[in-house]
Design an enzyme around this catalytic site. Structure first.
Site, PDB file in Angstrom:
ATOM      1  N   LYS A 192       0.840  -1.207   0.000  1.00 18.01           N
ATOM      2  CA  LYS A 192       0.000   0.000   0.000  1.00 18.01           C
ATOM      3  C   LYS A 192       0.875   1.258   0.000  1.00 18.01           C
ATOM      4  O   LYS A 192       0.655   2.172  -0.788  1.00 18.01           O
ATOM      5  CB  LYS A 192      -0.914  -0.044   1.229  1.00 18.01           C
ATOM      6  CG  LYS A 192      -1.874   1.110   1.351  1.00 18.01           C
ATOM      7  CD  LYS A 192      -3.117   0.713   2.124  1.00 18.01           C
ATOM      8  CE  LYS A 192      -2.858   0.506   3.602  1.00 18.01           C
ATOM      9  NZ  LYS A 192      -2.677   1.755   4.353  1.00 18.01           N
ATOM     10  N   SER A 193       1.849   1.296   0.892  1.00 19.12           N
ATOM     11  CA  SER A 193       2.707   2.488   0.996  1.00 19.12           C
ATOM     12  C   SER A 193       3.421   2.764  -0.320  1.00 19.12           C
ATOM     13  O   SER A 193       3.509   3.907  -0.773  1.00 19.12           O
ATOM     14  CB  SER A 193       3.772   2.275   2.072  1.00 19.12           C
ATOM     15  OG  SER A 193       3.182   2.175   3.331  1.00 19.12           O
ATOM     16  N   GLY A 232      -4.998   7.843   5.604  1.00 22.17           N
ATOM     17  CA  GLY A 232      -4.137   8.841   6.242  1.00 22.17           C
ATOM     18  C   GLY A 232      -2.900   9.099   5.405  1.00 22.17           C
ATOM     19  O   GLY A 232      -2.418  10.239   5.301  1.00 22.17           O
ATOM     20  N   ASP A 290       2.017  -1.227  11.929  1.00 22.31           N
ATOM     21  CA  ASP A 290       0.714  -1.679  11.415  1.00 22.31           C
ATOM     22  C   ASP A 290       0.378  -3.117  11.837  1.00 22.31           C
ATOM     23  O   ASP A 290      -0.708  -3.610  11.528  1.00 22.31           O
ATOM     24  CB  ASP A 290       0.683  -1.581   9.887  1.00 22.31           C
ATOM     25  CG  ASP A 290       0.681  -0.122   9.423  1.00 22.31           C
ATOM     26  OD1 ASP A 290       0.217   0.750  10.188  1.00 22.31           O
ATOM     27  OD2 ASP A 290       1.159   0.141   8.309  1.00 22.31           O
ATOM     28  N   LYS A 307      -4.749   5.554  14.723  1.00 28.28           N
ATOM     29  CA  LYS A 307      -4.800   4.885  13.411  1.00 28.28           C
ATOM     30  C   LYS A 307      -6.252   4.885  12.912  1.00 28.28           C
ATOM     31  O   LYS A 307      -7.055   5.673  13.370  1.00 28.28           O
ATOM     32  CB  LYS A 307      -4.218   3.478  13.525  1.00 28.28           C
ATOM     33  CG  LYS A 307      -2.719   3.468  13.856  1.00 28.28           C
ATOM     34  CD  LYS A 307      -1.907   4.056  12.722  1.00 28.28           C
ATOM     35  CE  LYS A 307      -0.422   4.098  13.017  1.00 28.28           C
ATOM     36  NZ  LYS A 307       0.323   4.829  11.992  1.00 28.28           N
ATOM     37  N   ARG A 345      -6.533   1.566  17.959  1.00 30.62           N
ATOM     38  CA  ARG A 345      -6.287   0.114  17.842  1.00 30.62           C
ATOM     39  C   ARG A 345      -6.019  -0.558  19.177  1.00 30.62           C
ATOM     40  O   ARG A 345      -6.107  -1.785  19.272  1.00 30.62           O
ATOM     41  CB  ARG A 345      -5.143  -0.150  16.851  1.00 30.62           C
ATOM     42  CG  ARG A 345      -5.608   0.077  15.430  1.00 30.62           C
ATOM     43  CD  ARG A 345      -4.594  -0.299  14.393  1.00 30.62           C
ATOM     44  NE  ARG A 345      -5.228  -0.196  13.076  1.00 30.62           N
ATOM     45  CZ  ARG A 345      -4.568  -0.040  11.948  1.00 30.62           C
ATOM     46  NH1 ARG A 345      -3.253   0.014  11.934  1.00 30.62           N
ATOM     47  NH2 ARG A 345      -5.231   0.048  10.809  1.00 30.62           N
ATOM     48  N   ARG A 354      -7.532  -3.550   9.507  1.00 28.94           N
ATOM     49  CA  ARG A 354      -6.565  -4.464  10.141  1.00 28.94           C
ATOM     50  C   ARG A 354      -7.160  -5.156  11.372  1.00 28.94           C
ATOM     51  O   ARG A 354      -6.751  -6.259  11.732  1.00 28.94           O
ATOM     52  CB  ARG A 354      -5.274  -3.728  10.485  1.00 28.94           C
ATOM     53  CG  ARG A 354      -4.579  -3.188   9.250  1.00 28.94           C
ATOM     54  CD  ARG A 354      -3.115  -2.926   9.455  1.00 28.94           C
ATOM     55  NE  ARG A 354      -2.617  -2.010   8.430  1.00 28.94           N
ATOM     56  CZ  ARG A 354      -2.307  -2.348   7.180  1.00 28.94           C
ATOM     57  NH1 ARG A 354      -2.428  -3.600   6.780  1.00 28.94           N
ATOM     58  NH2 ARG A 354      -1.883  -1.443   6.322  1.00 28.94           N
TER      59      ARG A 354
HETATM   60  C1  S3P Z   1       2.485   4.702   6.294  1.00 32.95           C
HETATM   61  C2  S3P Z   1       3.026   5.038   7.507  1.00 32.95           C
HETATM   62  C3  S3P Z   1       2.490   4.589   8.796  1.00 32.95           C
HETATM   63  C4  S3P Z   1       1.540   3.415   8.645  1.00 32.95           C
HETATM   64  C5  S3P Z   1       0.583   3.590   7.505  1.00 32.95           C
HETATM   65  C6  S3P Z   1       1.322   3.797   6.188  1.00 32.95           C
HETATM   66  C7  S3P Z   1       3.097   5.239   5.055  1.00 32.95           C
HETATM   67  O1  S3P Z   1       1.793   5.671   9.398  1.00 32.95           O
HETATM   68  O2  S3P Z   1       0.829   3.217   9.841  1.00 32.95           O
HETATM   69  O3  S3P Z   1      -0.263   2.459   7.385  1.00 32.95           O
HETATM   70  O4  S3P Z   1       2.785   4.742   3.965  1.00 32.95           O
HETATM   71  O5  S3P Z   1       3.913   6.174   5.166  1.00 32.95           O
HETATM   72  P1  S3P Z   1       2.584   6.751  10.305  1.00 32.95           P
HETATM   73  O6  S3P Z   1       3.622   7.312   9.448  1.00 32.95           O
HETATM   74  O7  S3P Z   1       1.568   7.769  10.699  1.00 32.95           O
HETATM   75  O8  S3P Z   1       3.094   5.960  11.471  1.00 32.95           O
END
Ligand code: S3P
Length: 440
Positions: free
Chosen positions: A27-28, A100, A321, A348, A352, A393
């Site tokens: 996803k990231s 987010g 995560d 989150k 969570r 999740r």
């Molecule tokens: C992510 C960073 C994380 C993670 C999210 C994806 C990203 O959040 O929890 O699912 O793609 O940069 P945080 O950076 O707020 O910890």
């Protein structure tokens, strides 16, 4: 998005998990691939793209900003980059859905544009804190405003003159770091981020691969404005966070031997592997190789009795995560597991800590919340009704938990699983789990 009310009805299948599974794309990395390909000069092809609601929302936003994106097949995208200054205003608000990552990264990227934008999200995203990006972006000269309390929607005024600066965010967050780096592309001078704990480094790695000079080491990154991004093809590896549900399931279901294929094993994502090994898990990495510049491996997991541990706080950012899945492993382990230093879990897609504690308690698990973690006593689980609170999740972690419950479990509000792992239920069934969909 999120309007449908779907539940899962799950029962322990009594079968070990066997065979080979391939979870969907990261996803990231999928979010970042669309963003950088859109800002690059030339045409980039993305393969292994996550066909989830979150990443599709990001792609749709770039289409609304004037970028031509083709979908020639499942998990492929062809992005016709418009260059750093080629985006144009959208006539309407940009909908990040549940994501987010989408909203925070776009806040930085859009702060550098010549036009105004508005970022909105679903009910869960509308409750998530944005001050963590608004404050440092404002210090760089960006003009952003939010609802009271730093909540979305975000309104971003175009035409701001951004100045690079050094940031030391209080929270370890790849999203905050990445928002600042995206703004840094448009800023005069140097943008630096010093993190309290190193977080996933995909933005740094991908910016470099697209040809932007970036200096980085764990927890540190530095770049200057005034360069260009060159199109390239991106191969997205399998998301470790999605594979993690099956990793835990095979650890805890007796007789299981499961292979998870081609999983991304970037060190900043795989804290759960180290924690499960400390708990006694039997996980082997086979065929470690590179895929599109990221390390990947096949993970072969065999059932093994787990024991409770104190999770090292230094590993929290590397498994941020994976805590819902870890809570399930802890509930199935012998003895007590203690999690601390993980207050970020409270902001989150749901809180969570509370959501998992309430769900596991509903199945008879003894679990006590602390402000920044939980104390979980391993033991058996009963049947019951649990609520995922629309958190993908939580839903998938509880689906794993049901496989060891002594009776059937209804998991409420699971539609958002499609944000990160469309087809989870089908894959779970293929591996030997029993999950049925029910709509009210
Ligand atoms: C992510 C960073 C994380 C993670 C999210 C994806 C990203 O959040 O929890 O699912 O793609 O940069 P945080 O950076 O707020 O910890």
């Amino acid at each position: 998005m999120g309007a449908r009310r779907i539940d899962w009805l799950a029962a322990p299948a009594g079968e070990p998990l066997r065979g080979k599974l391939r979870a969907p794309g990261d996803k990231s990395i999928s979010h970042r691939a669309v963003m950088l390909a859109a800002l690059a000069e030339g045409t980039s092809e993305i393969s292994g793209f996550l066909e989830g609601e979150d990443t599709r929302a990001t792609a749709a936003i770039f289409q609304a900003l004037g970028v031509a994106i083709e979908s020639p097949g499942h998990d492929r995208r062809i992005v016709h980059g418009v260059g750093l200054r080629g985006l144009r205003a959208s006539g309407s608000a940009l909908d990040c859905g549940n994501s987010g990552t989408g909203m925070r990264l776009l806040a930085g990227l859009l702060a550098g544009q010549a036009f105004d934008s508005v970022l909105v999200g679903d009910a869960s995203l509308s409750r998530r804190p944005m001050a963590r990006v608004i404050e440092p972006l404002t210090a760089m000269g960006a003009q952003l405003s939010s609802e009271a309390g730093g909540l979305p929607p975000l309104r971003i005024r175009g035409g701001a003159m951004l100045r690079g600066m050094a940031h030391a965010p209080a929270v370890a967050s790849a999203q905050v770091k990445s928002a600042l780096l995206f703004a840094g592309l448009y800023a005069e001078g140097t943008t630096e981020v010093h993190e309290p704990h190193p977080t996933r480094d995909y933005t740094e790695r991908m910016l470099s691969a697209f040809g932007w000079p970036v200096e980085f080491s764990p927890g540190r990154v530095r770049l200057s404005g005034g360069h260009r991004l060159q199109a390239m093809d991106v191969h997205v590896p399998v998301d470790f966070s999605s594979a993690a549900f099956f990793l835990v399931a095979a650890c805890v279901i007796p007789g299981s031997v499961l292979t998870l294929e081609s999983v991304g094993i970037n060190r900043r994502r795989t804290g759960l592997l180290r924690v499960l090994e400390m708990m006694g898990a039997r996980i082997r990495m086979e065929g470690v190789r590179e895929h599109g510049g990221e390390p990947v491996a096949d993970l072969v997991v065999q059932h093994a009795p787990l024991r409770g541990i104190e999770v090292p706080a230094a590993l929290v950012a590397d498994m941020i995560d994976e805590f819902p899945a870890l809570f399930v492993a802890a509930a199935c382990a012998q003895g007590r597991t203690i999690v601390s230093g993980a207050a970020e879990l409270r902001v989150k897609e749901s809180d969570r800590i509370t959501t998992m504690a309430t769900a596991l308690q509903a199945l008879g698990v003894r679990i006590e919340e602390t402000p920044d973690g939980a104390i979980i006593e391993g033991g058996g689980m009963t049947g019951g009704v649990v609520d995922s609170h629309g958190d993908h999740r939580i839903a998938m972690s509880m689906a794993v938990a049901t496989q060891l419950a002594s009776g059937p479990v209804r998991i409420r509000d699971v539609a958002n699983v499609a944000t990160s792992f469309p087809g989870f239920d089908a894959l779970a069934a293929q591996a030997g789990m029993q999950l049925r969909t029910a709509t009210d």
